[in-house]
Design an enzyme around this catalytic site. Structure first.
Site, short mmCIF file in Angstrom:
data_model
loop_
_atom_site.label_atom_id
_atom_site.label_comp_id
_atom_site.label_asym_id
_atom_site.label_seq_id
_atom_site.Cartn_x
_atom_site.Cartn_y
_atom_site.Cartn_z
N CYS A 385 0.83 -1.20 0.00
CA CYS A 385 0.00 0.00 0.00
C CYS A 385 0.87 1.27 0.00
O CYS A 385 1.36 1.68 -1.05
CB CYS A 385 -0.99 -0.03 1.16
SG CYS A 385 -2.34 1.11 0.90
N HIS A 514 -3.51 -4.74 0.30
CA HIS A 514 -2.83 -5.32 1.47
C HIS A 514 -2.91 -6.84 1.41
O HIS A 514 -3.83 -7.43 1.99
CB HIS A 514 -3.51 -4.84 2.76
CG HIS A 514 -3.30 -3.40 3.08
ND1 HIS A 514 -2.24 -2.96 3.81
CD2 HIS A 514 -4.02 -2.30 2.74
CE1 HIS A 514 -2.30 -1.64 3.94
NE2 HIS A 514 -3.37 -1.21 3.30
N GLU A 516 -1.37 -8.94 3.05
CA GLU A 516 -1.20 -9.56 4.38
C GLU A 516 -2.53 -9.98 5.01
O GLU A 516 -2.56 -10.91 5.81
CB GLU A 516 -0.43 -8.61 5.32
CG GLU A 516 -1.14 -7.33 5.73
CD GLU A 516 -0.88 -6.15 4.79
OE1 GLU A 516 -0.56 -6.38 3.60
OE2 GLU A 516 -1.02 -4.99 5.24
N1 GLN Z 1 -1.82 6.84 3.11
C1 GLN Z 1 -1.99 6.15 1.88
C2 GLN Z 1 -3.38 6.31 1.31
O1 GLN Z 1 -4.28 6.71 1.99
C3 GLN Z 1 -1.67 4.67 2.07
C4 GLN Z 1 -2.62 3.96 2.98
C5 GLN Z 1 -2.12 2.65 3.48
O2 GLN Z 1 -0.94 2.35 3.45
N2 GLN Z 1 -3.01 1.80 3.96
O3 GLN Z 1 -3.60 6.07 0.15
#
Ligand code: GLN
Length: 539
Positions: A385, A514, A516
């Protein structure tokens, strides 16, 4: 017909109620029953999405996009079921629906009261969680005796009163062994049971958490003073791996005791063979695989918190074990690389580096430096992410020559927004509608063949879980690709970049989603599995 097992905690928090609940789920499922689990958080927050991970640990995301407590992740990993919004209850959610119903005149002119209307809503939510489950486990967050969870205990008491044969209470309690005494003490547990008794609840089973296994004299003592039979005091000593807990419970016949109390005759033998095989690997894997996680949500005073990245850690472990390696995970503070660029060299000691999810500008430049180091020194890299967004920024700056490449999340006026805010997010941010409004949960992703991602998944269409407001700006896709970054996965509906890779690197893969969240102990996630393989091979 579903049966309900409430799990509450006594003496103190952090003694493993979540793992206990998840493990009970596992042993019942391994006896052939359908199981689900619900986490009750006493917070007024409607969901965990608005809480800082240092406060509350990781925000786990279910397929339907619920931002919930990390214990829901434990349930998914142990029970091996995909859960949903029905598996998560907070004080905020309960009050919100009661108040909405009152506004809609659904209480027919009655005075709406904390009791019984709040516990009634809790019960309604518990009962609708899963119509097909044989057993519904309900973990009540916090510790008995706290004001915060008393309405949930009240709901449990009311359910027992209505149908005593279908409701069971388990207390997970702590028995300290003070070093100056050297003896396991049961008084705090006796007091926790008093607290429960005051709420009108008598525990049927006590899980005795301690540094060591509880012995017979102590079992007897608890039996006498807490009013239950000795066989219902289950030993739960500290152990090396949480995945051993179901097996330990079975040694003390917990599954049998539960079924006996419900007068359920079938489900005689638990089939935990595959689980046992995993434990054998955990205990015997010698050769380490060293993974560094570059983040910022783990320092609290003099202590290091692992909770903020719990699913990432577990996913690394699952993948390492699948490759018969002993996972060795180290926390690396991104801010350190900003203050002291020389320290970047320490990254050479690791077989692979992960930059996980994150928010806001603090520590960002340090993470970007770490990613650059991995790219130029060919250290296997997995970006999750935020770790993907920052990998794109690093590549734009240092390979494509876009020196002012930045994310709109923390950009200055004239920066080049290679990571931009999603159009539908702009209005939400302007109106401060932050809660539950990110791009959340399952979205499709189509993989390009001849990429490392495709080799990992071995299929073209995948579904993965998301939690973000920002994304790769498609205006920069051409220049990124011309310079050698491959867009390996795209969301077909909206043409959003979901995975990027560098084919010239032994393993440099980063995803907007994600992965994970979907890793399970016996089914490691393909991207983590291949990342660990690369870490083993290349270094
Ligand atoms: N801050 C980034 C976004 O909002 C990544 C979010 C995250 O890593 N879950 O897109």
């Amino acid at each position: 017909m579903a049966r309900y097992i409430f799990v509450a905690g006594g003496v103190m928090s952090g003694i493993g109620k979540g793992i206990t609940t998840a493990s009970i789920g596992r042993i019942l499922k391994s006896r052939g029953f359908r199981v689900t689990a619900i986490k009750i958080d006493p917070y007024v927050n409607v969901d965990a999405g608005t809480m800082n991970p240092i406060e509350h640990g990781e925000v786990f995301v279910t397929g339907d996009g619920t931002e919930c407590d990390q214990d829901v992740g434990n349930y998914e990993r142990f029970i091996d079921e995909d859960l949903s919004t029905a598996n998560y209850i907070t004080t905020g959610r309960v009050y919100q629906s009661v108040i909405n119903r009152e506004r809609n005149l659904e209480y027919g002119g009655k005075c709406v009261e904390v009791v019984p209307h709040i516990p009634e809503e809790v019960i309604r939510r518990i009962k609708q969680a899963n119509h097909r489950a044989d057993f519904i486990l309900i973990e009540i967050g916090g510790t008995v005796g706290e004001y915060q969870n008393s309405l949930f205990l009240e709901a449990a008491r009311m359910m027992r009163l209505a149908s005593s044969r279908d409701v069971l209470f388990i207390l997970v309690s702590y028995l300290p062994v003070p070093s100056m005494i050297g003896e396991m003490k049961s008084k705090p547990t006796q007091q926790a049971v008093r607290w429960l008794n005051m709420a009108g609840i008598q525990p049927d089973i006590i899980i005795a958490r301690s540094v060591v296994a509880i012995d017979e004299p102590r079992k007897q003592k608890i039996s006498t003073f807490c009013n239950l039979s000795k066989e219902d005091v289950i030993s739960a000593p500290d152990i090396k791996s949480i995945y051993e807990v179901p097996i330990n419970f079975e040694k003390d016949h917990l599954g049998e005791r539960i079924l006996k109390k419900f007068k359920v005759k079938k489900g005689g033998n638990a089939n935990l063979q595959d689980w046992q095989r995993l434990i054998r690997i955990i205990k015997t894997a010698q050769k380490p695989v060293k993974i560094g996680i570059v983040g910022k949500y783990f320092e609290t005073g003099k202590f290091t918190l692992m909770d903020s990245y719990i699913s990432v850690i577990e996913a690394v472990k699952h993948a390492a074990w699948a490759n018969k390696r002993a996972p060795q995970i180290t926390w690396l503070s991104s801010e350190n690389y900003e203050e002291n660029a020389g320290s970047l060299k320490e990254l050479q000691q690791y077989d692979g580096i992960i930059v996980p999810g994150g928010f806001g500008g603090r520590g960002v430049e340090g993470k970007i430096k770490a990613i650059e180091f991995c790219r130029t020194n060919k250290i296997p890299y997995l970006g999750l992410c935020f770790g993907m967004q920052l990998a794109v920024i690093e590549f734009a700056r240092n390979v494509c020559g876009i020196k002012n490449a930045q994310s709109a999340e923390f950009a200055k006026k004239d920066d080049a927004l290679v990571i931009d805010v999603m159009p539908e997010q702009k209005a939400l941010i302007a109106e401060k509608k932050y809660g539950g409004t990110m791009r959340l949960g399952d979205y499709k992703c189509q993989l390009k063949t001849k990429t490392k991602s495709f080799q990992a998944y071995k299929i073209s269409n995948i579904i993965e879980r998301h939690r973000h407001r920002y994304e790769v700006n498609n205006d920069y896709r051409d220049v990124l690709e011309k310079n050698g970054m491959v867009v390996a996965g795209v969301n077909p509906e909206r043409d959003l970049v979901e995975i990027v890779e560098l084919p010239s690197h032994p393993f440099f893969v980063a995803s907007q989603f994600h992965p994970e969240f979907k890793s399970r102990p016996l089914r490691p996630h393909p991207l983590f599995r291949e990342f660990i393989k690369a870490a083993m091979n290349e270094r």
